[in-house]
Scaffold this motif. Structure first.
Motif, PDB file in Angstrom:
ATOM      1  N   HIS A 130       0.835  -1.206   0.000  1.00 56.81           N
ATOM      2  CA  HIS A 130       0.000   0.000   0.000  1.00 56.81           C
ATOM      3  C   HIS A 130       0.870   1.257   0.000  1.00 56.81           C
ATOM      4  N   THR A 131       1.916   1.250   0.810  1.00 54.76           N
ATOM      5  CA  THR A 131       2.780   2.429   0.906  1.00 54.76           C
ATOM      6  C   THR A 131       3.456   2.718  -0.432  1.00 54.76           C
ATOM      7  N   LEU A 132       3.984   1.690  -1.074  1.00 53.81           N
ATOM      8  CA  LEU A 132       4.625   1.883  -2.378  1.00 53.81           C
ATOM      9  C   LEU A 132       3.612   2.351  -3.424  1.00 53.81           C
ATOM     10  N   GLY A 133       2.463   1.707  -3.461  1.00 52.49           N
ATOM     11  CA  GLY A 133       1.437   2.090  -4.430  1.00 52.49           C
ATOM     12  C   GLY A 133       0.897   3.489  -4.191  1.00 52.49           C
ATOM     13  N   GLU A 134       0.713   3.828  -2.931  1.00 53.58           N
ATOM     14  CA  GLU A 134       0.201   5.158  -2.601  1.00 53.58           C
ATOM     15  C   GLU A 134       1.236   6.237  -2.905  1.00 53.58           C
ATOM     16  N   ALA A 135       2.518   5.957  -2.664  1.00 47.40           N
ATOM     17  CA  ALA A 135       3.572   6.917  -3.024  1.00 47.40           C
ATOM     18  C   ALA A 135       3.558   7.165  -4.530  1.00 47.40           C
ATOM     19  N   PHE A 136       3.407   6.101  -5.304  1.00 43.45           N
ATOM     20  CA  PHE A 136       3.304   6.197  -6.769  1.00 43.45           C
ATOM     21  C   PHE A 136       2.116   7.074  -7.165  1.00 43.45           C
ATOM     22  N   ARG A 137       0.933   6.772  -6.605  1.00 44.68           N
ATOM     23  CA  ARG A 137      -0.285   7.514  -6.940  1.00 44.68           C
ATOM     24  C   ARG A 137      -0.182   8.974  -6.519  1.00 44.68           C
ATOM     25  N   LEU A 138       0.293   9.212  -5.306  1.00 46.82           N
ATOM     26  CA  LEU A 138       0.403  10.591  -4.820  1.00 46.82           C
ATOM     27  C   LEU A 138       1.342  11.418  -5.689  1.00 46.82           C
ATOM     28  N   PHE A 139       2.474  10.836  -6.056  1.00 47.62           N
ATOM     29  CA  PHE A 139       3.417  11.559  -6.902  1.00 47.62           C
ATOM     30  C   PHE A 139       2.784  11.880  -8.258  1.00 47.62           C
ATOM     31  N   ARG A 140       2.171  10.884  -8.865  1.00 51.99           N
ATOM     32  CA  ARG A 140       1.552  11.070 -10.174  1.00 51.99           C
ATOM     33  C   ARG A 140       0.453  12.135 -10.115  1.00 51.99           C
ATOM     34  N   ASP A 141      -0.403  12.038  -9.100  1.00 48.98           N
ATOM     35  CA  ASP A 141      -1.528  12.970  -9.004  1.00 48.98           C
ATOM     36  C   ASP A 141      -1.084  14.391  -8.673  1.00 48.98           C
ATOM     37  N   ALA A 142      -0.136  14.540  -7.744  1.00 48.39           N
ATOM     38  CA  ALA A 142       0.276  15.886  -7.326  1.00 48.39           C
ATOM     39  C   ALA A 142       1.136  16.584  -8.371  1.00 48.39           C
ATOM     40  N   SER A 143       1.960  15.809  -9.068  1.00 48.02           N
ATOM     41  CA  SER A 143       2.909  16.426  -9.999  1.00 48.02           C
ATOM     42  C   SER A 143       2.403  16.456 -11.438  1.00 48.02           C
ATOM     43  N   GLY A 144       1.390  15.654 -11.732  1.00 49.65           N
ATOM     44  CA  GLY A 144       0.926  15.540 -13.107  1.00 49.65           C
ATOM     45  C   GLY A 144       1.849  14.677 -13.949  1.00 49.65           C
ATOM     46  N   ALA A 145       2.748  13.962 -13.297  1.00 48.50           N
ATOM     47  CA  ALA A 145       3.725  13.122 -14.002  1.00 48.50           C
ATOM     48  C   ALA A 145       3.035  11.918 -14.623  1.00 48.50           C
ATOM     49  N   ASP A 146       3.678  11.355 -15.644  1.00 45.93           N
ATOM     50  CA  ASP A 146       3.166  10.121 -16.225  1.00 45.93           C
ATOM     51  C   ASP A 146       3.610   8.940 -15.355  1.00 45.93           C
ATOM     52  N   GLU A 147       3.144   7.758 -15.714  1.00 46.73           N
ATOM     53  CA  GLU A 147       3.448   6.579 -14.899  1.00 46.73           C
ATOM     54  C   GLU A 147       4.939   6.270 -14.850  1.00 46.73           C
ATOM     55  N   ASP A 148       5.645   6.521 -15.941  1.00 46.33           N
ATOM     56  CA  ASP A 148       7.072   6.234 -15.948  1.00 46.33           C
ATOM     57  C   ASP A 148       7.822   7.141 -14.970  1.00 46.33           C
ATOM     58  N   GLU A 149       7.466   8.429 -14.952  1.00 52.10           N
ATOM     59  CA  GLU A 149       8.102   9.357 -14.011  1.00 52.10           C
ATOM     60  C   GLU A 149       7.764   8.984 -12.562  1.00 52.10           C
ATOM     61  N   ALA A 150       6.515   8.598 -12.330  1.00 47.20           N
ATOM     62  CA  ALA A 150       6.100   8.206 -10.976  1.00 47.20           C
ATOM     63  C   ALA A 150       6.828   6.930 -10.538  1.00 47.20           C
ATOM     64  N   ARG A 151       7.006   5.996 -11.456  1.00 47.04           N
ATOM     65  CA  ARG A 151       7.754   4.769 -11.148  1.00 47.04           C
ATOM     66  C   ARG A 151       9.198   5.107 -10.802  1.00 47.04           C
ATOM     67  N   ARG A 152       9.802   6.024 -11.555  1.00 48.26           N
ATOM     68  CA  ARG A 152      11.183   6.432 -11.265  1.00 48.26           C
ATOM     69  C   ARG A 152      11.289   7.099  -9.896  1.00 48.26           C
ATOM     70  N   PHE A 153      10.273   7.876  -9.520  1.00 49.42           N
ATOM     71  CA  PHE A 153      10.264   8.511  -8.200  1.00 49.42           C
ATOM     72  C   PHE A 153      10.306   7.452  -7.098  1.00 49.42           C
ATOM     73  N   VAL A 154       9.435   6.451  -7.202  1.00 47.23           N
ATOM     74  CA  VAL A 154       9.396   5.388  -6.189  1.00 47.23           C
ATOM     75  C   VAL A 154      10.699   4.593  -6.219  1.00 47.23           C
ATOM     76  N   ALA A 155      11.179   4.268  -7.411  1.00 51.78           N
ATOM     77  CA  ALA A 155      12.423   3.496  -7.527  1.00 51.78           C
ATOM     78  C   ALA A 155      13.611   4.285  -6.959  1.00 51.78           C
ATOM     79  N   GLN A 156      13.669   5.555  -7.251  1.00 46.89           N
ATOM     80  CA  GLN A 156      14.755   6.398  -6.729  1.00 46.89           C
ATOM     81  C   GLN A 156      14.700   6.440  -5.209  1.00 46.89           C
ATOM     82  N   GLY A 157      13.494   6.561  -4.654  1.00 51.04           N
ATOM     83  CA  GLY A 157      13.345   6.566  -3.200  1.00 51.04           C
ATOM     84  C   GLY A 157      13.835   5.268  -2.584  1.00 51.04           C
ATOM     85  N   MET A 158      13.496   4.151  -3.210  1.00 44.93           N
ATOM     86  CA  MET A 158      13.948   2.854  -2.701  1.00 44.93           C
ATOM     87  C   MET A 158      15.464   2.733  -2.814  1.00 44.93           C
ATOM     88  N   LEU A 159      16.031   3.206  -3.904  1.00 46.00           N
ATOM     89  CA  LEU A 159      17.484   3.150  -4.068  1.00 46.00           C
ATOM     90  C   LEU A 159      18.174   3.985  -2.987  1.00 46.00           C
TER      91      LEU A 159
END
Length: 194
Positions: A130-159
């Motif tokens: 839930h936390t990973l999915g919600e971070a993805f959704r929140l980033f996408r919704d707040a920033s207007g980013a596409d799914e690839d950018e939102a995935r990179r945000f979550v991946a970068q955070g995990m890295l």
């Protein structure tokens, strides 16, 4: 001049409410579980909280339930930080800053990592997903980013989380590949903040 026997009154600490005692135990659990992961015992948590082990079990039922609640709080802290960012053109950068700001709390960082390891427990896994999915959704919704950018945000955070958890920056010079990874990861953060 005569000396009087002065007897000091004992200092009695104010009695804690049940909720305050519960919070005290959860804070101790966060410290203990971040250092030792799920292998830590309720006895270690009780000692850190200054209470008896049976009291910890009476409040939480089991070590598993205590770990789940501690992990739930840590995950909620991450999501609260991300939710606090108002939508807009620079929301992605501000969300990154909010997340990086959380990582100065080493206990939070390590507890999150231990939760991923303990993710084979169904409840811990559910919270992590839930936390990973919600971070993805929140980033996408707040920033207007596409799914690839939102995935990179979550991946970068995990890295970033993993690099900090293993103390990568503290071991510069041990491994050229790791040094390069740390450098480009830190540079990516600095470029984003410029």
């Amino acid at each position: 001049m005569s000396q009087q026997n002065v007897v000091a009154e004992p200092v009695v600490a104010p009695r804690m409410t049940g909720a305050a005692r519960r919070d005290q135990i959860l804070a101790a659990a966060r410290t203990v579980f971040s250092a030792r992961g799920y292998t830590a015992s309720t006895d270690e948590v009780a000692r850190a909280a200054g209470v008896s082990q049976p009291y910890v079990v009476r409040l939480f039922g089991s070590k598993r339930e205590l770990f789940v609640e501690t992990y739930r709080q840590a995950s909620a802290q991450v999501l609260t930080a991300l939710r606090s960012v108002e939508p807009g053109p620079d929301a992605g950068r501000r969300m990154g800053d909010a997340y990086v700001g959380l990582l100065t709390d080493r206990e939070l960082l390590l507890l999150l990592m231990h939760g991923f390891i303990a993710g084979t427990d169904e409840e811990v896994g559910r919270i992590a997903r839930h936390t990973l999915g919600e971070a993805f959704r929140l980033f996408r919704d707040a920033s207007g980013a596409d799914e690839d950018e939102a995935r990179r945000f979550v991946a970068q955070g995990m890295l970033i989380n993993v690099l900090l958890a293993v103390g990568a920056a503290d071991h510069a010079g041990e491994d050229a590949g790791m040094d390069a990874l740390v450098k480009c990861t830190i540079e990516a953060i600095e470029e984003r903040n410029a």
